[in-house]
Design an enzyme around this catalytic site. Sequence first.
Site: not given
Length: 386
Positions: A263, A300
Amino acid sequence: MPIYQQLGTIPPKRHTQFRKTDGGLYYEELFGTIGFEGMSSLLYHTWRPTQVKSLGEPYDVSPRIAVTNNMTMRKLIGFDVKPATDYLESRTPLLVNRDLILGLAAPSGGPMSYFYKNADADELLFIHRGSGRLRTPFGQVPFTYGDYVLIPRGTIYQIEFDGADNRLLYLESHSPIYTPKRYRNHFGQLTEHSPYCERDYILPRNLETRDEHGDFIVKIKKQSHIHPVTYETHPFDVIGWDGYNYPWAFSIHNFEPITGRIHQPPPVHQTFQTDAFVVCSFCPRLYDYHPLAIPAPYNHSNIDSDEVLYYVDGDFMSRNDIAQGHITLHPGGIPHGPHPGAYERSIGKKETQELAVMVDTFRPLMLTEAAMAIDDGRYFGSWGET
């Protein structure tokens, strides 16, 4: 960064006499930035661009702030913003800080009886629905679904739509809006690894030189006020121009995504940059191809920025219950990531057809009263397992 452009008729050397057929002079104007050191263009007017006939009463258009200190993840139902006939009245500010205003507009396509100039900010329009053209002294910039239209501060313009169903995302930036620095060489040219190049620019065309006297109202935005100024001559009286500072457009459909075996972080989607925020384009692309790849983004923390996503089209794989025109706000300081099931659901997927615009700001965003009126009020709890 734009590229050098020339349109119409200009003299062979700048700052020299340039005469009409009757012997009169054309009037040169420097349209420049950062004093005399930034990007600039030279325009040649049929008449002096300084002939003010009258001044109207300024009026305040400051966004009405409802939430100053936000620490809540939110989803705004963007298509709930009601259409309006007047272009400026259709613009609804939603998220603001001292660097920018982010809003939505649904102009119903009525003709503009005035001209508009933002003297404070560069403007970036994203065309979600509708088509038409931006009319300026530099010529016309046509636009359609998926186009970003970049309008440098100080540009006088009118906007014309082909129909009544128009939806725009707009940004007003107090910092200049540029292409990402890491995609430019030291000459300013976009490099081979850039996700788009100068061929993709939609440049001004169809210069219209209007040699007209009358009453021409320019509504000038300065320090959150609109100042109506009536000029004696038509603002589009330019016979020719050249330079680097002008409006242009770029289609999100011409953004070529950068992919990898695992990713890739959001900066690979970056399309524009400023000193205060970045704009990214999430486009249809192949997913990661490592045999153990998880295509959905990892969780995140937005420690340094607020993240805004505007959903344009397709199936956004990391989110549940998302539709066209929705805006999500993930404030800095708390983590966010895929909705329950999205992480697992992405494994084995080969591609995505999602289309979205992301804006990451380096200072916290405040919410306006208009934003709170279209907040679904439940998004913050959508990561729960039950």
